[in-house]
Scaffold this motif. Structure first.
Motif, PDB file in Angstrom:
ATOM      1  N   UNK A 692      36.631  37.829  32.022  1.00 41.44           N
ATOM      2  CA  UNK A 692      37.238  38.753  32.977  1.00 41.44           C
ATOM      3  C   UNK A 692      38.494  38.143  33.584  1.00 41.44           C
ATOM      4  N   UNK A 693      39.425  39.010  33.972  1.00 39.24           N
ATOM      5  CA  UNK A 693      40.488  38.613  34.895  1.00 39.24           C
ATOM      6  C   UNK A 693      40.250  39.402  36.170  1.00 39.24           C
ATOM      7  N   UNK A 694      40.005  38.671  37.249  1.00 38.29           N
ATOM      8  CA  UNK A 694      39.584  39.264  38.517  1.00 38.29           C
ATOM      9  C   UNK A 694      40.630  39.020  39.593  1.00 38.29           C
ATOM     10  N   UNK A 695      40.709  39.969  40.500  1.00 36.33           N
ATOM     11  CA  UNK A 695      41.564  39.829  41.683  1.00 36.33           C
ATOM     12  C   UNK A 695      40.673  39.705  42.905  1.00 36.33           C
ATOM     13  N   UNK A 696      40.801  38.605  43.632  1.00 35.25           N
ATOM     14  CA  UNK A 696      40.020  38.380  44.843  1.00 35.25           C
ATOM     15  C   UNK A 696      40.637  39.190  45.980  1.00 35.25           C
ATOM     16  N   UNK A 697      39.914  40.205  46.421  1.00 33.31           N
ATOM     17  CA  UNK A 697      40.444  41.101  47.443  1.00 33.31           C
ATOM     18  C   UNK A 697      40.520  40.435  48.815  1.00 33.31           C
ATOM     19  N   UNK A 698      39.867  39.276  48.968  1.00 35.72           N
ATOM     20  CA  UNK A 698      39.908  38.572  50.245  1.00 35.72           C
ATOM     21  C   UNK A 698      41.130  37.708  50.416  1.00 35.72           C
ATOM     22  N   UNK A 699      41.488  36.944  49.355  1.00 34.85           N
ATOM     23  CA  UNK A 699      42.609  36.016  49.502  1.00 34.85           C
ATOM     24  C   UNK A 699      43.783  36.296  48.565  1.00 34.85           C
ATOM     25  N   UNK A 700      43.652  37.312  47.694  1.00 35.68           N
ATOM     26  CA  UNK A 700      44.757  37.681  46.821  1.00 35.68           C
ATOM     27  C   UNK A 700      44.909  36.814  45.583  1.00 35.68           C
ATOM     28  N   UNK A 701      43.907  36.011  45.267  1.00 30.24           N
ATOM     29  CA  UNK A 701      43.990  35.114  44.113  1.00 30.24           C
ATOM     30  C   UNK A 701      43.522  35.825  42.838  1.00 30.24           C
ATOM     31  N   UNK A 702      44.256  35.606  41.735  1.00 29.32           N
ATOM     32  CA  UNK A 702      43.845  36.133  40.434  1.00 29.32           C
ATOM     33  C   UNK A 702      43.130  35.029  39.664  1.00 29.32           C
ATOM     34  N   UNK A 703      41.948  35.331  39.156  1.00 28.76           N
ATOM     35  CA  UNK A 703      41.126  34.332  38.483  1.00 28.76           C
ATOM     36  C   UNK A 703      40.753  34.774  37.075  1.00 28.76           C
ATOM     37  N   UNK A 704      40.714  33.802  36.162  1.00 30.83           N
ATOM     38  CA  UNK A 704      40.189  34.020  34.806  1.00 30.83           C
ATOM     39  C   UNK A 704      38.762  33.502  34.831  1.00 30.83           C
ATOM     40  N   UNK A 705      37.777  34.397  34.672  1.00 30.19           N
ATOM     41  CA  UNK A 705      36.372  34.007  34.833  1.00 30.19           C
ATOM     42  C   UNK A 705      35.549  34.386  33.604  1.00 30.19           C
ATOM     43  N   UNK A 706      34.555  33.551  33.329  1.00 34.66           N
ATOM     44  CA  UNK A 706      33.557  33.864  32.305  1.00 34.66           C
ATOM     45  C   UNK A 706      32.326  34.411  33.008  1.00 34.66           C
ATOM     46  N   UNK A 707      31.515  35.119  32.255  1.00 36.19           N
ATOM     47  CA  UNK A 707      30.361  35.784  32.844  1.00 36.19           C
ATOM     48  C   UNK A 707      29.181  35.643  31.895  1.00 36.19           C
ATOM     49  N   UNK A 708      28.011  35.448  32.421  1.00 35.34           N
ATOM     50  CA  UNK A 708      26.825  35.227  31.596  1.00 35.34           C
ATOM     51  C   UNK A 708      26.557  36.457  30.737  1.00 35.34           C
ATOM     52  N   UNK A 709      26.445  36.225  29.432  1.00 29.26           N
ATOM     53  CA  UNK A 709      26.355  37.321  28.468  1.00 29.26           C
ATOM     54  C   UNK A 709      25.126  38.187  28.705  1.00 29.26           C
ATOM     55  N   UNK A 710      23.987  37.563  28.999  1.00 29.45           N
ATOM     56  CA  UNK A 710      22.747  38.314  29.188  1.00 29.45           C
ATOM     57  C   UNK A 710      22.851  39.262  30.378  1.00 29.45           C
ATOM     58  N   UNK A 711      23.544  38.831  31.437  1.00 29.66           N
ATOM     59  CA  UNK A 711      23.731  39.672  32.625  1.00 29.66           C
ATOM     60  C   UNK A 711      24.696  40.810  32.315  1.00 29.66           C
ATOM     61  N   UNK A 712      25.761  40.489  31.581  1.00 28.30           N
ATOM     62  CA  UNK A 712      26.767  41.500  31.235  1.00 28.30           C
ATOM     63  C   UNK A 712      26.169  42.612  30.381  1.00 28.30           C
ATOM     64  N   UNK A 713      25.219  42.247  29.497  1.00 31.32           N
ATOM     65  CA  UNK A 713      24.569  43.257  28.660  1.00 31.32           C
ATOM     66  C   UNK A 713      23.781  44.248  29.501  1.00 31.32           C
ATOM     67  N   UNK A 714      23.146  43.746  30.566  1.00 32.42           N
ATOM     68  CA  UNK A 714      22.338  44.606  31.433  1.00 32.42           C
ATOM     69  C   UNK A 714      23.229  45.505  32.290  1.00 32.42           C
ATOM     70  N   UNK A 715      24.305  44.923  32.828  1.00 31.57           N
ATOM     71  CA  UNK A 715      25.204  45.665  33.716  1.00 31.57           C
ATOM     72  C   UNK A 715      26.645  45.446  33.258  1.00 31.57           C
ATOM     73  N   UNK A 716      27.070  46.138  32.197  1.00 28.85           N
ATOM     74  CA  UNK A 716      28.426  45.924  31.679  1.00 28.85           C
ATOM     75  C   UNK A 716      29.494  46.358  32.671  1.00 28.85           C
ATOM     76  N   UNK A 717      30.617  45.656  32.636  1.00 30.61           N
ATOM     77  CA  UNK A 717      31.741  45.968  33.517  1.00 30.61           C
ATOM     78  C   UNK A 717      32.873  46.588  32.712  1.00 30.61           C
ATOM     79  N   UNK A 718      33.741  47.294  33.432  1.00 32.55           N
ATOM     80  CA  UNK A 718      34.926  47.890  32.819  1.00 32.55           C
ATOM     81  C   UNK A 718      36.119  47.691  33.736  1.00 32.55           C
ATOM     82  N   UNK A 719      37.311  47.817  33.156  1.00 31.33           N
ATOM     83  CA  UNK A 719      38.533  47.676  33.950  1.00 31.33           C
ATOM     84  C   UNK A 719      38.494  48.644  35.133  1.00 31.33           C
TER      85      UNK A 719
END
Length: 781
Positions: A692-719
Motif C-alpha cells: 500500500x501507499x498510505x497517507x497519514x491524515x494526522x501528520x501528512x506523511x506518505x508511507x509505503x507499507x506492506x500488509x499481512x496477506x492473510x488479513x488482506x484476503x479477509x478484508x481487502x482494501x481498495x484505492x
C-alpha cells in the motif's frame, strides 16, 4: 463430430476448442498463426487488394446445397486458403525462424506452437523454473557506473523515493492509463521519466537540418541484463542467457542466417520478466533493467549537453544537432567514452534532416538520401497494412523532399493506394451505406440506404454527390444510433473486388485525398503551445489582496473565475485561511445568490433560502415594500458578512477533500492532528503480496507499507479507502542466497531490510459506486 455443430460452438458461441472437442489435446496439431493479432484474414485480404466479397451461400441453409452453391462454397474456401498462404509470404522470416530455433536447440515439433518468448524461457533453452516471486518489486538501486551532475540527480532520486513506488497515479487502478511519471526539463526540452521508459522531444520546432547524429545503445536490455546481472532470478542458470547471446553473435559472424531467429527470443526476455503469467516473472529485475537504461541515456545527455543541441530522447537513444564537424567529432568521442564506462556500445548514425512531431512520429533523412520513418502518418506501408497509403506517400514526400501533395496524389496511377479499409468491431451490430438522417440532437437515428453484408469493406472517396457515407450501427439499451466510420469521406463508393488490374475510375475524388494530406502535414508540423493554467496564480493573488472571504469571492468574480472552477479549489481546501470547506462552499452559494442585489422578492427569498436564521439576516438588512411582495434597499454586503459569521465552521467529508486534492495536485494536503492512526489509501497493489501507499491524515506523511496477506484476503482494501491501523509488527525482508539442484532460489531472511507490516486494521470509510451507500454513516473527521 458434426462439423456444423463444432463450427457454431466455436464461431457463434465463442467457445474454446478444448471446450467443444473434449479430447482435442490428444491430437498433436502443431500450428503456426500467420494472421496478425489485431487483424482478421478478411482485413489482410483487403489490404493486399484482393477480392473480399462474401459468399452468396447462406450458412444457415437447412437443405442439401445445389450444384451452384457447392461450386461457390468450394471457391470461397479455396480462396481463403490461398489468401492465408499469401499472408504467410509476409511473415515467412518469422515462420522460418521458428523452425530454425527448433533445429538449433534440437527441439521436437511440439515446440513449434510456442511464441518466441515461450521458447526462450522453456526448460530446453533458458529454463525458467516455476517458483515463488519475491515481494521486492521496488527494492530499487542504481548502476554504480553512472556519473550524473548535480542538476540531474533529482531524476534517479525520484525512482528511489518510496512515494513513487507505484505504476499509476494515486486513486487509479493498474488497468487504466494514468501512469505515474516524472515530468521535467533535460537539456532544454521537456522529458517524461516513468517505470516503463523515458522520452522527450523539442516542442518548439519541427524541422531540423545540419549535422544530426543518432546514438542508440546496441541491444540495450539484453546487454544491461548480462553486464549488470539483471536477468530474471527464475532462470536455473543465468549464464545460459549470455551463452545464447554469444551463440547468436557467433552465427552472425559466420554468416549463418539462423542468427536472426535468436534475436526476437533474446529481446523478448526482458518483457517476459514483467508478464505475471510468464514463468520468468521477476518485476524487480525488469524494473532495474529499464531504470538502468534510462540512467545510461541521461548520463550521455548530461555529458553531451555543452557540445550539441538535444532534439529527441527515447529509452535507448538520442538525436542531437551539431554545429560543425569539430563538434560532431567531439560528440562521437564523448559518446564512445561514456559507452565504455557504462559497459554499453553506442551505435552512431548521421543524418542531414529530422522532421519530428514527437518521439513516435518522425522522418530522419540519411546522408545517402534514404529515409528512416516512424509513425502511422509517415511510415512506408506494407502490402498487409495498405490503409490510405497515398496519404503517407504525400505527407512523406512533402516533409522530406518538399514535393507538393498535389503532385504525389495527381500523378499516382495505383488504385490500391487510395483505399481505406473499414472493419466492424464487436461493439457494433451492422454496417450501412447511404445517407444518415439526424435527430434534433445531431445524432444519426436512421439511414436512407442499404444494409451491407460482411464486416470488412474497401472504400474510396467519390466525386459523385449521389454517393453516400458508410455507417456502423450501435444498440444501447434498445436504442439504435449510427456513427460514420472514422477517416471516411462524406461521399464514397465501395469496391470489394480484386483491384490489382483495375484502373482508377474518373469519379475518384483526388481532391479529398489532397485536403486530407494537407491536414496531416499541418498536424505534423504544428507544435501545440503549452497550456499554462493561470487559475492558481490568480486565486493566490486574490487571496493575498483579500482579508475576508467575501472580498476574496468579490475578486474572483472580477477575474471571471467560474463557479465550477472555484468549487474544485474550495473542495480541495485551498482557502483554509478563511474557514473549513463546508462553510466556504455554503457561503459561496449565498454569495452568488445575494451579491450586488439591492432587492429580492418574498417568493424568491422563500424559494431559495430554507434556513430561517439566514432569512432573518436578509430581512433585517432590507425594507419590506408597501405591497409586501419584495424586500427593497437590501444591504447585501452587510447581510453576507453576517451570514458568514453565522454559518458553522465545518468540513465536508475528508474523503471528498483528499480525492479532490489528488485530482488537482497529485498529492494530499489535508491534516487533522487528532487522527493519529487514520490513513487514506492512495494505492493498492496485490499481485505478489499486498502493498500500500498510505497517507497519514494526522501528520501528512506518505508511507509505503506492506500488509499481512492473510488479513488482506479477509478484508481487502481498495484505492480511496480510509482505514484505522490497529496493529503492526516488524518483519525482515527476504533475499536469495543461492539455488538448489533443481534451480529454485534459496531464500533467507534479510536482516538489513526490516518492514513495519500492518496486521490489523478497520475500514472506517469506503466510497461505493453511484447509488450505493457508504460503509459507515459516521463523520470521518
Amino acid at each position: 463430430m458434426n462439423v456444423g455443430y463444432v463450427n457454431d460452438k466455436l464461431i457463434k458461441e465463442g467457445k474454446k476448442p478444448f471446450q467443444v472437442v473434449k479430447n482435442a489435446k490428444n491430437y498433436p496439431l502443431n500450428d503456426y498463426d500467420a494472421i496478425l493479432k489485431d487483424k482478421s484474414l478478411k482485413q489482410l485480404e483487403a489490404f493486399m487488394g484482393d477480392d473480399i466479397r462474401e459468399t452468396e451461400v447462406d450458412f444457415n441453409i437447412d437443405r442439401p446445397l445445389t450444384d451452384e452453391e457447392i461450386r461457390q462454397t468450394l471457391y470461397y474456401n479455396r480462396h481463403d486458403v490461398i489468401e492465408v498462404l499469401r499472408v504467410l509470404d509476409y511473415c515467412w522470416d518469422d515462420f522460418e525462424g521458428q523452425l530454425d530455433i527448433i533445429e538449433l536447440y534440437g527441439l521436437d515439433m511440439s515446440y513449434f506452437t510456442k511464441t518466441k518468448v515461450q521458447l526462450a524461457v522453456s526448460p530446453k533453452i533458458l529454463n525458467a523454473v516455476n517458483q515463488h516471486t519475491l515481494d521486492d518489486e521496488f527494492d530499487i538501486r542504481l548502476p554504480e557506473t553512472i556519473q550524473l551532475s548535480d542538476k540531474y540527480k533529482f531524476i534517479p532520486e525520484w525512482y528511489l523515493n518510496p512515494k513513487n513506488w507505484r505504476y499509476k497515479e494515486h486513486l487509479h487502478s493498474e488497468d487504466d492509463q494514468h501512469n505515474n511519471q516524472l515530468c521535467c526539463t533535460v537539456a532544454g526540452i521537456p522529458h517524461v521519466f516513468a517505470w516503463g521508459g523515458c522520452h522527450g522531444a523539442d516542442d518548439k520546432q519541427a524541422v531540423f537540418e545540419g549535422i544530426i547524429l543518432h546514438a542508440d545503445v546496441a541491444s540495450m536490455y539484453p546487454t544491461t541484463d548480462i553486464e549488470y546481472g539483471l536477468l530474471s532470478r527464475k532462470f536455473k542458470n543465468p549464464d545460459d542467457f549470455k551463452q545464447m547471446r554469444n551463440f547468436r553473435l557467433k552465427l552472425k559472424a559466420e554468416g549463418n542466417s539462423k542468427n536472426k531467429a535468436l534475436k526476437p527470443m533474446i529481446n523478448g526476455v526482458y518483457g517476459a520478466g514483467k508478464d505475471r503469467n510468464n514463468p520468468s516473472y521477476d518485476p524487480l529485475m525488469a524494473n532495474l533493467t529499464c531504470i538502468f537504461g534510462q540512467m545510461f541515456i541521461l548520463d550521455l545527455i548530461d555529458k553531451l549537453e555543452p557540445y550539441c543541441r538535444l532534439l529527441q530522447t527515447n529509452t535507448d537513444g538520442i538525436f542531437v544537432l551539431c554545429e560543425n564537424e569539430n563538434m560532431k567529432n567531439k560528440v562521437i568521442e564523448i559518446t564512445n567514452d561514456v559507452g565504455k564506462r557504462l559497459k554499453m556500445e553506442f551505435e552512431i548514425d548521421e543524418y542531414t534532416k529530422l522532421i519530428q512531431k514527437d518521439v513516435n512520429n518522425y522522418i530522419a533523412v540519411m546522408k545517402n538520401g534514404k529515409l528512416e520513418c516512424k509513425g502511422a502518418m509517415v511510415k512506408f506501408n506494407k502490402p498487409i497494412d495498405n490503409d490510405l497509403p497515398i496519404l503517407n506517400d504525400a505527407v512523406r514526400n512533402y516533409l522530406a523532399s518538399g514535393i507538393p501533395v498535389e503532385q504525389t496524389i495527381n500523378e499516382c496511377t495505383e488504385y490500391i493506394k487510395f483505399q481505406k479499409v473499414i472493419k466492424l468491431s464487436a461493439k457494433y451490430k451492422e454496417i450501412w451505406y447511404g445517407n444518415g438522417v439526424a435527430a434534433k440532437d445531431g445524432k444519426i437515428t436512421s439511414i436512407n440506404g442499404e444494409l451491407l453484408k460482411g464486416k470488412v469493406h474497401r472504400v474510396f472517396a467519390s466525386k459523385r454527390t449521389s454517393d453516400g457515407s458508410i455507417y456502423k450501427l450501435k444498440v444501447e439499451k434498445g436504442v439504435k444510433s449510427y456513427e460514420q466510420f472514422a477517416n471516411t469521406p462524406t461521399h464514397l463508393f465501395i469496391d470489394n473486388e480484386d483491384i490489382h488490374e483495375k484502373k482508377i475510375p474518373e469519379y475518384l475524388d483526388k481532391e479529398y485525398y489532397i485536403n486530407e494530406a494537407k491536414k496531416r502535414i499541418e498536424m505534423f508540423l504544428t507544435k501545440d503551445e503549452e497550456k499554462v493554467d493561470e487559475t492558481p496564480n490568480i486565486l493566490f493573488k486574490c487571496m493575498c489582496e483579500s482579508p475576508t472571504f467575501y472580498e476574496f469571492l468579490e475578486k474572483c468574480s472580477e477575474n471571471n473565475i467560474t463557479k465550477k472552477v472555484l468549487e474544485q479549489y474550495l473542495i480541495a481546501d485551498c482557502c483554509s485561511n478563511y474557514g473549513k470547506t463546508k462553510k466556504l462552499l455554503l457561503f459561496r452559494d449565498y454569495f452568488l445568490m445575494l451579491y450586488g442585489k439591492d432587492k429580492m422578492t418574498v417568493t424568491t427569498l422563500n424559494k431559495k433560502i430554507s434556513d430561517e436564521n439566514i432569512k432573518s439576516i436578509v430581512i433585517s438588512n432590507a425594507e419590506l415594500s408597501k405591497t409586501g411582495k419584495s424586500y427593497n434597499n437590501l444591504n447585501s454586503k452587510k447581510a453576507l458578512l453576517e451570514i458568514f459569521d453565522y454559518i458553522p465552521d465545518e468540513h465536508i467529508d475528508s474523503y471528498e477533500i483528499m480525492k479532490m486534492q489528488v485530482n488537482k495536485f497529485g498529492t494530499v494536503r489535508y491534516k487533522d492532528s487528532k487522527l493519529i492512526n487514520r490513513y487514506f489509501v492512495l494505492n493498492t497493489r496485490n499481485i505478489i503480496a499486498p502493498n500500500l501507499i498510505l497517507y497519514n491524515m494526522g501528520n501528512g506523511e506518505i508511507q509505503y507499507r506492506k500488509i499481512k496477506k492473510e488479513i488482506f484476503k479477509i478484508l481487502p482494501l481498495q484505492d480511496g479507502d480510509i482505514i484505522d491501523v490497529k496493529n503492526s509488527e516488524k518483519q525482515f525482508g527476504m533475499k536469495i542466497v543461492g539455488k538448489d539442484d533443481e534451480g529454485k532460489n534459496i531464500v533467507v531472511a534479510d536482516i538489513d531490510k526490516e518492514y513495519d507490516v500492518i496486521t490489523q486494521y478497520d475500514i472506517v470509510y469506503r466510497k461505493y459506486g453511484k447509488g450505493n451507500s457508504l460503509l459507515t454513516d459516521c463523520e470521518v473527521c
